[in-house]
Design a protein around this motif. Structure first.
Motif, PDB file in Angstrom:
ATOM      1  N   ASN A  33      11.593  14.848   7.061  1.00  0.00           N
ATOM      2  CA  ASN A  33      11.605  13.120   7.073  1.00  0.00           C
ATOM      3  C   ASN A  33      12.130  12.860   5.653  1.00  0.00           C
ATOM      4  O   ASN A  33      11.573  13.337   4.812  1.00  0.00           O
ATOM      5  CB  ASN A  33      10.227  12.699   7.225  1.00  0.00           C
ATOM      6  N   ILE A  34      13.132  12.209   5.583  1.00  0.00           N
ATOM      7  CA  ILE A  34      13.640  12.052   4.325  1.00  0.00           C
ATOM      8  C   ILE A  34      13.116  10.655   3.547  1.00  0.00           C
ATOM      9  O   ILE A  34      13.470  10.542   2.324  1.00  0.00           O
ATOM     10  CB  ILE A  34      15.426  11.563   4.404  1.00  0.00           C
ATOM     11  N   PHE A  35      12.189  10.033   4.184  1.00  0.00           N
ATOM     12  CA  PHE A  35      11.516   8.983   3.775  1.00  0.00           C
ATOM     13  C   PHE A  35      10.266   9.535   3.513  1.00  0.00           C
ATOM     14  O   PHE A  35       9.365   9.939   4.197  1.00  0.00           O
ATOM     15  CB  PHE A  35      11.462   7.818   4.815  1.00  0.00           C
ATOM     16  N   GLU A  36       9.846   9.481   2.250  1.00  0.00           N
ATOM     17  CA  GLU A  36       8.657   9.807   1.626  1.00  0.00           C
ATOM     18  C   GLU A  36       7.444   8.954   1.854  1.00  0.00           C
ATOM     19  O   GLU A  36       6.324   9.550   2.049  1.00  0.00           O
ATOM     20  CB  GLU A  36       8.751   9.927   0.086  1.00  0.00           C
ATOM     21  N   ASN A  37       7.389   7.811   1.787  1.00  0.00           N
ATOM     22  CA  ASN A  37       6.200   6.682   2.258  1.00  0.00           C
ATOM     23  C   ASN A  37       5.106   7.263   1.586  1.00  0.00           C
ATOM     24  O   ASN A  37       4.021   7.199   1.993  1.00  0.00           O
ATOM     25  CB  ASN A  37       5.994   7.166   3.663  1.00  0.00           C
ATOM     26  N   ASN A  38       5.383   7.319   0.021  1.00  0.00           N
ATOM     27  CA  ASN A  38       4.067   7.773  -0.841  1.00  0.00           C
ATOM     28  C   ASN A  38       2.998   6.373  -0.904  1.00  0.00           C
ATOM     29  O   ASN A  38       3.658   5.148  -1.131  1.00  0.00           O
ATOM     30  CB  ASN A  38       4.509   8.187  -2.030  1.00  0.00           C
ATOM     31  N   PRO A  39       1.924   6.446  -1.388  1.00  0.00           N
ATOM     32  CA  PRO A  39       1.000   5.293  -1.473  1.00  0.00           C
ATOM     33  C   PRO A  39       1.448   4.804  -3.090  1.00  0.00           C
ATOM     34  O   PRO A  39       1.826   5.477  -3.818  1.00  0.00           O
ATOM     35  CB  PRO A  39      -0.359   6.135  -1.584  1.00  0.00           C
ATOM     36  N   ILE A  40       1.187   3.550  -3.122  1.00  0.00           N
ATOM     37  CA  ILE A  40       1.365   2.804  -4.518  1.00  0.00           C
ATOM     38  C   ILE A  40       0.187   2.828  -5.219  1.00  0.00           C
ATOM     39  O   ILE A  40      -1.030   2.336  -4.683  1.00  0.00           O
ATOM     40  CB  ILE A  40       1.785   1.369  -4.258  1.00  0.00           C
ATOM     41  N   LEU A  41      -0.010   3.616  -6.619  1.00  0.00           N
ATOM     42  CA  LEU A  41      -1.056   4.051  -6.895  1.00  0.00           C
ATOM     43  C   LEU A  41      -1.878   2.767  -7.320  1.00  0.00           C
ATOM     44  O   LEU A  41      -3.111   3.150  -7.139  1.00  0.00           O
ATOM     45  CB  LEU A  41      -0.963   4.917  -8.239  1.00  0.00           C
ATOM     46  N   LYS A  42      -1.399   1.405  -7.742  1.00  0.00           N
ATOM     47  CA  LYS A  42      -2.644   0.511  -8.180  1.00  0.00           C
ATOM     48  C   LYS A  42      -3.200   0.149  -6.886  1.00  0.00           C
ATOM     49  O   LYS A  42      -4.417  -0.040  -6.719  1.00  0.00           O
ATOM     50  CB  LYS A  42      -1.725  -0.383  -8.859  1.00  0.00           C
ATOM     51  N   THR A  43      -2.609  -0.022  -5.893  1.00  0.00           N
ATOM     52  CA  THR A  43      -3.010  -0.555  -4.652  1.00  0.00           C
ATOM     53  C   THR A  43      -3.981   0.685  -3.859  1.00  0.00           C
ATOM     54  O   THR A  43      -5.172   0.305  -3.489  1.00  0.00           O
ATOM     55  CB  THR A  43      -2.053  -0.885  -3.517  1.00  0.00           C
ATOM     56  N   LEU A  44      -3.719   1.837  -4.019  1.00  0.00           N
ATOM     57  CA  LEU A  44      -4.390   2.884  -3.685  1.00  0.00           C
ATOM     58  C   LEU A  44      -5.973   2.823  -4.477  1.00  0.00           C
ATOM     59  O   LEU A  44      -6.783   3.028  -3.578  1.00  0.00           O
ATOM     60  CB  LEU A  44      -3.746   4.299  -4.024  1.00  0.00           C
ATOM     61  N   GLN A  45      -5.855   2.494  -5.618  1.00  0.00           N
ATOM     62  CA  GLN A  45      -7.175   2.582  -6.382  1.00  0.00           C
ATOM     63  C   GLN A  45      -7.981   1.182  -5.966  1.00  0.00           C
ATOM     64  O   GLN A  45      -9.152   1.416  -5.619  1.00  0.00           O
ATOM     65  CB  GLN A  45      -6.645   2.180  -8.013  1.00  0.00           C
ATOM     66  N   ALA A  46      -7.139   0.227  -5.454  1.00  0.00           N
ATOM     67  CA  ALA A  46      -7.934  -0.958  -4.988  1.00  0.00           C
ATOM     68  C   ALA A  46      -8.397  -0.695  -3.601  1.00  0.00           C
ATOM     69  O   ALA A  46      -9.684  -1.046  -3.284  1.00  0.00           O
ATOM     70  CB  ALA A  46      -7.080  -2.216  -4.935  1.00  0.00           C
ATOM     71  N   TYR A  47      -7.658  -0.015  -2.839  1.00  0.00           N
ATOM     72  CA  TYR A  47      -8.082   0.373  -1.427  1.00  0.00           C
ATOM     73  C   TYR A  47      -9.433   1.294  -1.712  1.00  0.00           C
ATOM     74  O   TYR A  47     -10.341   1.041  -0.872  1.00  0.00           O
ATOM     75  CB  TYR A  47      -7.039   1.056  -0.746  1.00  0.00           C
ATOM     76  N   ARG A  48      -9.134   2.053  -2.272  1.00  0.00           N
ATOM     77  CA  ARG A  48     -10.575   3.183  -2.624  1.00  0.00           C
ATOM     78  C   ARG A  48     -11.859   2.380  -3.136  1.00  0.00           C
ATOM     79  O   ARG A  48     -12.957   2.502  -2.327  1.00  0.00           O
ATOM     80  CB  ARG A  48     -10.317   4.200  -3.583  1.00  0.00           C
ATOM     81  N   GLU A  49     -11.704   1.436  -3.882  1.00  0.00           N
ATOM     82  CA  GLU A  49     -12.793   0.503  -4.504  1.00  0.00           C
ATOM     83  C   GLU A  49     -13.371  -0.198  -3.075  1.00  0.00           C
ATOM     84  O   GLU A  49     -14.548  -0.424  -2.909  1.00  0.00           O
ATOM     85  CB  GLU A  49     -12.620  -0.193  -5.407  1.00  0.00           C
TER      86      GLU A  49
ATOM     87  N   LEU B 122       0.745  -1.156   0.065  1.00  0.00           N
ATOM     88  CA  LEU B 122      -0.130  -0.008   0.116  1.00  0.00           C
ATOM     89  C   LEU B 122       0.689   1.287   0.031  1.00  0.00           C
ATOM     90  O   LEU B 122       0.566   2.192  -0.555  1.00  0.00           O
ATOM     91  CB  LEU B 122      -0.828  -0.026   1.247  1.00  0.00           C
ATOM     92  N   ILE B 123       1.961   1.241   0.783  1.00  0.00           N
ATOM     93  CA  ILE B 123       2.904   2.291   0.918  1.00  0.00           C
ATOM     94  C   ILE B 123       4.233   1.919   0.501  1.00  0.00           C
ATOM     95  O   ILE B 123       4.797   1.116   0.678  1.00  0.00           O
ATOM     96  CB  ILE B 123       3.042   2.830   2.194  1.00  0.00           C
ATOM     97  N   ASP B 124       4.768   2.697  -0.187  1.00  0.00           N
ATOM     98  CA  ASP B 124       6.033   2.720  -0.974  1.00  0.00           C
ATOM     99  C   ASP B 124       7.342   3.073   0.037  1.00  0.00           C
ATOM    100  O   ASP B 124       7.791   4.180  -0.103  1.00  0.00           O
ATOM    101  CB  ASP B 124       6.581   3.444  -2.365  1.00  0.00           C
ATOM    102  N   THR B 125       7.367   2.141   1.079  1.00  0.00           N
ATOM    103  CA  THR B 125       8.466   2.638   2.159  1.00  0.00           C
ATOM    104  C   THR B 125       9.739   2.069   1.753  1.00  0.00           C
ATOM    105  O   THR B 125       9.835   1.118   0.752  1.00  0.00           O
ATOM    106  CB  THR B 125       8.038   1.983   3.232  1.00  0.00           C
TER     107      THR B 125
END
Length: 205
Positions: A88-104, A30-33
């Motif tokens: 914070n040097i770590f961005e921890n951005n959402p992974i887009l395809k999983t983010l779409q699945a999460y929203r659905e 879910l998150i690109d850590t």
């Protein structure tokens, strides 16, 4: 509300409209850590000294570098402290395809969404805060406890969810780790209802 939801998930579904559970891993799904391979060099390049711990995944600092500097003010020169505390040097951005699945999944009235991660419960509040800051909320957050390895821990949780919720018709799982996929698929093959396991890879970020 949270207590009620946890009762539904862990003690048995009390809402006949709930037929499904959607389960999301955190790191790399879910998150690109950052991993140790990417995060430790980033740390050294940014701050000028090596990652100061033996471990990675159990350290809150691997998600928010500022935590180290907040704790270590008296041990650092003022310029190093100031640089570290500023961002914070770590961005921890959402992974887009999983983010779409999460929203659905989170929008479905028949589905409960769960975060199930190998991150230890000791960093659970931080993980929850990161997710909340990105507008990602779950019906339950399950963090690792005990001494089982992560895959075995997750299978144990899955078994408990199934045993407590006999009306389930479907579970969907999102996971990035290659070595976990066959374990989850083997578990899925032994269930009497539909189980879908989605493999999140670098190509889907």
């Amino acid at each position: 509300m949270k207590d009620k939801i946890r009762m539904i998930l862990r003690e048995g579904i009390v809402d006949d409209n709930i037929k499904r559970i959607a389960i999301f891993d955190f790191d790399g799904t879910l998150i690109d850590t950052d991993t140790p391979e990417s995060g430790k060099p980033l740390w050294e390049d940014e701050f000028g000294f090596e990652w100061p711990f033996k471990g990675w995944w159990g350290r809150a600092e691997s998600l928010d570098s500022r935590i180290y500097f907040e704790k270590s003010k008296d041990k650092l020169s003022s310029d190093v402290y100031g640089k570290g505390i500023s961002k914070n040097i770590f961005e921890n951005n959402p992974i887009l395809k999983t983010l779409q699945a999460y929203r659905e999944q989170s929008s479905r009235p028949d589905t409960l969404t769960i975060l199930l991660t190998g991150r230890h419960s000791g960093v659970g509040d931080l993980v929850t805060d990161i997710l909340n800051s990105k507008g990602l909320t779950f019906d339950d957050y399950i963090y690792k406890t005990g001494n089982l390895d992560t895959a075995d821990f997750k299978v144990e949780v899955l078994n408990k969810l199934v045993s407590k919720n006999p009306r389930l018709q479907e579970i969907e799982i999102w996971e990035d780790r290659d070595d976990h996929l066959p374990i989850f698929q083997a578990w899925a093959n032994n269930q009497l209802f539909k189980v879908l396991v989605h493999h999140i890879t670098d190509a889907t970020k």
